[in-house]
Write a protein that holds these residues in place. Structure first.
Motif, PDB file in Angstrom:
ATOM      1  N   ARG A  81       0.885  -1.179   0.000  1.00  0.00           N
ATOM      2  CA  ARG A  81       0.000   0.000   0.000  1.00  0.00           C
ATOM      3  C   ARG A  81       0.917   1.221   0.000  1.00  0.00           C
ATOM      4  NH1 ARG A  81      -4.914  -0.822   0.875  1.00  0.00           N
ATOM      5  NH2 ARG A  81      -4.488  -2.631   2.208  1.00  0.00           N
ATOM      6  N   ASP A  82       1.518   1.477  -1.162  1.00  0.00           N
ATOM      7  CA  ASP A  82       2.717   2.306  -1.179  1.00  0.00           C
ATOM      8  C   ASP A  82       2.627   3.609  -1.969  1.00  0.00           C
ATOM      9  OD1 ASP A  82       2.471   0.980  -3.589  1.00  0.00           O
ATOM     10  OD2 ASP A  82       4.449   0.028  -3.531  1.00  0.00           O
ATOM     11  N   HIS A  83       1.562   3.837  -2.734  1.00  0.00           N
ATOM     12  CA  HIS A  83       1.525   5.035  -3.580  1.00  0.00           C
ATOM     13  C   HIS A  83       1.626   6.305  -2.747  1.00  0.00           C
ATOM     14  CE1 HIS A  83      -1.470   2.316  -5.997  1.00  0.00           C
ATOM     15  NE2 HIS A  83      -0.237   1.842  -6.015  1.00  0.00           N
ATOM     16  N   GLY A  84       0.975   6.326  -1.588  1.00  0.00           N
ATOM     17  CA  GLY A  84       1.011   7.511  -0.739  1.00  0.00           C
ATOM     18  C   GLY A  84       2.418   7.831  -0.264  1.00  0.00           C
ATOM     19  N   HIS A  85       3.179   6.794   0.051  1.00  0.00           N
ATOM     20  CA  HIS A  85       4.558   6.995   0.497  1.00  0.00           C
ATOM     21  C   HIS A  85       5.417   7.566  -0.629  1.00  0.00           C
ATOM     22  CE1 HIS A  85       3.936   4.937   4.325  1.00  0.00           C
ATOM     23  NE2 HIS A  85       3.167   4.104   3.644  1.00  0.00           N
ATOM     24  N   MET A  86       5.180   7.084  -1.847  1.00  0.00           N
ATOM     25  CA  MET A  86       5.946   7.582  -2.995  1.00  0.00           C
ATOM     26  C   MET A  86       5.715   9.068  -3.199  1.00  0.00           C
ATOM     27  SD  MET A  86       4.869   4.573  -5.589  1.00  0.00           S
ATOM     28  CE  MET A  86       4.989   2.850  -5.128  1.00  0.00           C
ATOM     29  N   LEU A  87       4.458   9.468  -3.178  1.00  0.00           N
ATOM     30  CA  LEU A  87       4.132  10.875  -3.399  1.00  0.00           C
ATOM     31  C   LEU A  87       4.630  11.743  -2.247  1.00  0.00           C
ATOM     32  CD1 LEU A  87       0.527  10.435  -4.808  1.00  0.00           C
ATOM     33  CD2 LEU A  87       2.594  10.966  -6.103  1.00  0.00           C
ATOM     34  N   ALA A  88       4.489  11.260  -1.021  1.00  0.00           N
ATOM     35  CA  ALA A  88       4.975  12.023   0.130  1.00  0.00           C
ATOM     36  C   ALA A  88       6.482  12.207   0.073  1.00  0.00           C
ATOM     37  CB  ALA A  88       4.575  11.328   1.431  1.00  0.00           C
ATOM     38  N   ALA A  89       7.180  11.219  -0.511  1.00  0.00           N
ATOM     39  CA  ALA A  89       8.635  11.293  -0.619  1.00  0.00           C
ATOM     40  C   ALA A  89       9.082  12.220  -1.742  1.00  0.00           C
ATOM     41  CB  ALA A  89       9.218   9.898  -0.852  1.00  0.00           C
ATOM     42  N   GLY A  90       8.135  12.702  -2.543  1.00  0.00           N
ATOM     43  CA  GLY A  90       8.480  13.644  -3.596  1.00  0.00           C
ATOM     44  C   GLY A  90       8.647  13.035  -4.965  1.00  0.00           C
ATOM     45  N   MET A  91       8.258  11.778  -5.143  1.00  0.00           N
ATOM     46  CA  MET A  91       8.336  11.191  -6.479  1.00  0.00           C
ATOM     47  C   MET A  91       7.344  11.877  -7.416  1.00  0.00           C
ATOM     48  SD  MET A  91       8.847   7.118  -5.554  1.00  0.00           S
ATOM     49  CE  MET A  91       8.779   6.599  -7.272  1.00  0.00           C
ATOM     50  N   ASP A  92       7.705  11.966  -8.690  1.00  0.00           N
ATOM     51  CA  ASP A  92       6.902  12.641  -9.694  1.00  0.00           C
ATOM     52  C   ASP A  92       5.579  11.896  -9.896  1.00  0.00           C
ATOM     53  OD1 ASP A  92       5.793  13.717 -11.993  1.00  0.00           O
ATOM     54  OD2 ASP A  92       7.671  13.759 -13.116  1.00  0.00           O
ATOM     55  N   PRO A  93       4.426  12.565  -9.684  1.00  0.00           N
ATOM     56  CA  PRO A  93       3.136  11.892  -9.889  1.00  0.00           C
ATOM     57  C   PRO A  93       2.990  11.300 -11.286  1.00  0.00           C
ATOM     58  CG  PRO A  93       2.820  13.971  -8.743  1.00  0.00           C
ATOM     59  CD  PRO A  93       4.247  13.932  -9.173  1.00  0.00           C
ATOM     60  N   ASN A  94       3.555  11.952 -12.301  1.00  0.00           N
ATOM     61  CA  ASN A  94       3.499  11.403 -13.654  1.00  0.00           C
ATOM     62  C   ASN A  94       4.166  10.033 -13.707  1.00  0.00           C
ATOM     63  OD1 ASN A  94       2.348  13.805 -14.398  1.00  0.00           O
ATOM     64  ND2 ASN A  94       3.957  14.416 -15.821  1.00  0.00           N
ATOM     65  N   GLU A  95       5.363   9.944 -13.114  1.00  0.00           N
ATOM     66  CA  GLU A  95       6.107   8.687 -13.149  1.00  0.00           C
ATOM     67  C   GLU A  95       5.426   7.605 -12.309  1.00  0.00           C
ATOM     68  OE1 GLU A  95      10.178   9.246 -12.157  1.00  0.00           O
ATOM     69  OE2 GLU A  95      10.562  10.647 -13.809  1.00  0.00           O
ATOM     70  N   VAL A  96       4.832   8.003 -11.194  1.00  0.00           N
ATOM     71  CA  VAL A  96       4.142   7.012 -10.358  1.00  0.00           C
ATOM     72  C   VAL A  96       2.925   6.461 -11.096  1.00  0.00           C
ATOM     73  CG1 VAL A  96       2.913   6.631  -8.195  1.00  0.00           C
ATOM     74  CG2 VAL A  96       4.964   8.070  -8.213  1.00  0.00           C
ATOM     75  N   MET A  97       2.117   7.355 -11.685  1.00  0.00           N
ATOM     76  CA  MET A  97       0.919   6.887 -12.386  1.00  0.00           C
ATOM     77  C   MET A  97       1.293   6.048 -13.604  1.00  0.00           C
ATOM     78  SD  MET A  97      -2.392   7.147 -11.822  1.00  0.00           S
ATOM     79  CE  MET A  97      -3.025   8.735 -11.258  1.00  0.00           C
ATOM     80  N   ALA A  98       2.347   6.456 -14.318  1.00  0.00           N
ATOM     81  CA  ALA A  98       2.783   5.683 -15.484  1.00  0.00           C
ATOM     82  C   ALA A  98       3.272   4.306 -15.070  1.00  0.00           C
ATOM     83  CB  ALA A  98       3.876   6.437 -16.245  1.00  0.00           C
TER      84      ALA A  98
END
Length: 342
Positions: free
Chosen positions: A85-102
């Motif tokens: 259940r990790d998407h929230g952690h990625m975004l909070a860490a500053g990962m690019d939303p475009n790259e996460v969604m892709a």
């Protein structure tokens, strides 16, 4: 030369008071970051329903305060590792939303070139060492990250997240023992959302106060309101300071709640709609923060501007994910082994 284990003292329970007074700017940042996660996850759920995201997809809706509050006190070079259940952690860490969604849609523009998907993407640049699909596996890996920090004596901390279900895994306790024995700089963050995959904690755990699981290892711990981002940040700062100063591991049990099923395929029939609605009405982390923002004299126009910005970011991420090409078949063989120097 390897460093010797530090001298060990008696671990005591930390003061549970928050002492947290956030500025208006900090409150607004909390709000933006949590709202970005909420809207991103809602859109991810839509893309899953449209068949653009395959496999498993575990949404973080309801738990936003944990990742955002903890990340607000992290320092550059600290590491984050968690479960699926990790998407929230990625975004909070500053990962690019475009790259996460892709990455969720398996496209080449993703942070792992479309090969990690929802559960296994990775970004060393953001200090994010993965979501992990094997329950509890990330706990021993996160302890290993802390061992590397301890060996290098670099003052960094490993924030190792796992859930109430993973808290019953044997490797968790092996990790606890090693971490305390060697005074490793790791903060274990237990996101207790009450239901694991679908079984309530009361039915699956003989000791439901998960912050006490470290007692036999002399690891201090505390229970935190995981729906209050300020309380999370205050507890996170105490725990990180403890670990960073050489005193060893610390356990934070975040009492939180997920609004959706365990994954997108879970209808969550093990709990009532009334229960979920009551949590949304009385404990929602974003609505709770909106009340504090009102007290800080933040206007509705300011909040609407943030809402509009977040919607634009999420819409752009969904479009980027939809239009990014799929990986070339040759990518199947890359990033599997490290090329050794000749």
């Amino acid at each position: 030369m390897a460093r010797s284990p530090k001298a060990k003292g008696t671990s005591g329970k930390a003061d549970a008071g928050s002492g947290q007074v956030s500025s208006k700017d900090q409150l607004l940042k909390y709000y933006r970051d949590m709202l970005l996660i909420r809207r991103f996850e809602e859109r991810a759920g839509q893309l899953y329903g449209m068949g653009l995201i395959g496999g498993f997809c575990h949404l973080y809706i309801g738990q936003e305060a944990v990742a955002v509050g903890m990340q607000s006190i992290a320092e550059k070079g600290d590491q984050i590792i968690t479960g699926y259940r990790d998407h929230g952690h990625m975004l909070a860490a500053g990962m690019d939303p475009n790259e996460v969604m892709a990455e969720l849609t398996g496209r080449i523009g993703g942070s792992s070139k479309g090969k990690g998907g929802s559960m296994h993407m990775f970004s060393t640049e953001a200090g994010f060492y993965g979501g992990h699909g094997i329950v509890g596996a990330q706990v021993s890996l996160g302890t290993g990250l802390a061992l590397a920090d301890w060996y290098r004596d670099n003052g960094k901390v490993s924030f190792t997240y796992f859930g109430d279900g993973a808290a019953n895994q044997g490797q968790v306790y092996e990790s606890f023992n090693m971490a305390e024995l060697w005074s490793l700089p790791v903060v274990y963050v237990i996101e207790n959302n009450q239901y694991a995959m679908g079984t309530s904690i009361e039915r699956s755990s003989s000791e439901t106060r998960l912050h006490k699981r470290g007692v036999s290892f002399n690891i201090p711990g505390e229970e935190v309101d995981g729906m209050d981002v300020e309380a999370v940040a205050a507890a996170g700062k105490r725990a990180a300071d403890h670990a960073r100063s050489g005193k060893g591991p610390y356990i934070l049990e975040m009492k939180t709640y997920r609004y959706r099923g365990h994954s997108m395929s879970d209808p969550a029939k093990y709990r009532t709609k009334e229960e979920v609605d009551e949590v949304k009405k009385t404990r929602d982390p974003i609505e709770h923060l909106r009340e504090k923002l009102a007290e800080a004299k933040v206007t509705e126009d300011e909040l609407k501007a943030i809402d509009a910005e977040v919607k634009t970011i999420v819409a752009a991420a969904a479009e980027f994910a939809r239009t990014s090409p799929e990986p070339d078949p040759s990518e199947l063989y890359t990033d599997v082994y490290l090329e050794a120097a000749q």
